[in-house]
Scaffold this active site. Structure first.
Site, short mmCIF file in Angstrom:
data_model
loop_
_atom_site.label_atom_id
_atom_site.label_comp_id
_atom_site.label_asym_id
_atom_site.label_seq_id
_atom_site.Cartn_x
_atom_site.Cartn_y
_atom_site.Cartn_z
N ASP A 77 0.98 -1.20 -0.02
CA ASP A 77 0.15 -0.03 0.04
C ASP A 77 0.83 1.23 -0.13
OD1 ASP A 77 -3.15 0.54 1.08
OD2 ASP A 77 -1.75 2.07 1.19
N ILE A 78 0.53 2.17 -0.82
CA ILE A 78 1.37 3.30 -1.00
C ILE A 78 1.23 4.38 0.28
CG2 ILE A 78 -0.63 5.08 -1.90
CD1 ILE A 78 1.49 5.69 -4.21
N ASN A 136 -13.07 -3.17 2.52
CA ASN A 136 -13.82 -2.09 2.69
C ASN A 136 -14.98 -2.18 1.32
OD1 ASN A 136 -12.59 -1.06 5.15
ND2 ASN A 136 -11.14 -0.04 3.63
N GLY A 140 -15.87 2.61 3.94
CA GLY A 140 -14.76 3.29 3.49
C GLY A 140 -13.99 2.87 2.26
N GLN A 141 -14.69 2.54 1.21
CA GLN A 141 -13.73 2.08 0.11
C GLN A 141 -13.54 3.34 -0.66
OE1 GLN A 141 -16.07 -0.65 -2.51
NE2 GLN A 141 -14.21 -0.91 -3.90
N HIS A 178 -10.13 -5.17 -3.77
CA HIS A 178 -9.16 -5.49 -2.98
C HIS A 178 -9.12 -5.91 -1.53
CE1 HIS A 178 -9.91 -1.11 -2.50
NE2 HIS A 178 -9.33 -1.29 -1.48
N HIS A 227 -7.11 -5.63 2.06
CA HIS A 227 -6.05 -5.23 2.88
C HIS A 227 -5.37 -6.21 3.50
CE1 HIS A 227 -6.75 -0.74 2.25
NE2 HIS A 227 -7.84 -1.34 2.02
P1 AMP Z 1 -9.82 1.43 0.11
O1 AMP Z 1 -9.91 2.63 0.92
O2 AMP Z 1 -10.33 -0.04 1.07
O3 AMP Z 1 -10.47 1.49 -1.14
O4 AMP Z 1 -8.18 1.38 0.07
C1 AMP Z 1 -7.45 1.78 -1.05
C2 AMP Z 1 -6.21 1.66 -0.78
O5 AMP Z 1 -5.35 1.80 -1.74
C3 AMP Z 1 -5.65 2.90 0.28
O6 AMP Z 1 -5.20 2.34 1.58
C4 AMP Z 1 -4.42 3.67 -0.54
O7 AMP Z 1 -3.41 4.16 0.24
C5 AMP Z 1 -4.24 2.53 -1.73
N1 AMP Z 1 -3.74 3.19 -3.00
C6 AMP Z 1 -4.37 3.89 -3.60
N2 AMP Z 1 -3.58 4.18 -4.68
C7 AMP Z 1 -2.54 3.31 -4.59
C8 AMP Z 1 -1.42 2.97 -5.53
N3 AMP Z 1 -1.16 3.65 -6.73
N4 AMP Z 1 -0.42 2.01 -4.92
C9 AMP Z 1 -0.50 1.38 -3.85
N5 AMP Z 1 -1.67 1.81 -2.93
C10 AMP Z 1 -2.55 2.39 -3.41
#
Ligand code: AMP
Ligand code: ZN
Length: 114
Positions: free
Chosen positions: A30-31, A87, A93-94, A100, A102
């Site tokens: 995760d970024i 999520n 909270g998506q 995906h 976590h």
């Molecule tokens: P969610 O809030 O469950 O949809 O999670 C989305 C997740 O994707 C968040 O934790 C972000 O930090 C992560 N995210 C978004 N863009 C990227 C990216 N380009 N590379 C890695 N993680 C990302």
């Protein structure tokens, strides 16, 4: 799907820190990590969320369970534990509309979630 960041990562058009690839999933860091280990298990195929993924008859959840098991083994988490979170939608909270999961570890997590 166009303009989907996780489709971009799955197709290699957008750079990501990839830790694992399987037939159905790609695993990246995760970024914006919220724990020492914070991975995202991303379906290669675009599904809006878990509800759409379950409608696809080719989507095999066993593959997902195997992947979680092998990540737990690789990160030596079988005893300590870890947290997986999906999520879904606004209340869930998506923020990225591509299915995906976590995978988080390396610290204790509270309950109930915020
Ligand atoms: P969610 O809030 O469950 O949809 O999670 C989305 C997740 O994707 C968040 O934790 C972000 O930090 C992560 N995210 C978004 N863009 C990227 C990216 N380009 N590379 C890695 N993680 C990302
Ligand atoms: Zn997508």
């Amino acid at each position: 799907m166009e303009n989907c960041v996780f489709c971009g990562i799955a197709s290699g058009k957008i750079k990501a820190d990839i830790v694992r690839e399987t037939g159905n999933f790609i695993v990246i860091r995760d970024i914006n990590p919220v724990s020492p280990v914070h991975l995202l298990i991303i379906s290669r195929k675009h599904f809006k969320n878990i509800l759409d993924a379950r409608k696809d008859k080719d989507f095999d959840p066993c593959d997902f369970f195997d992947l979680v098991g092998s990540l737990a083994r690789d990160y030596s988490l079988e005893d300590k534990g870890f947290r997986t979170v999906i999520n879904t939608g606004y209340d869930g909270g998506q923020t990225v509309g591509h299915f995906h999961v976590h995978f988080m570890a390396g610290r204790g997590f509270g309950w109930p979630p915020g």
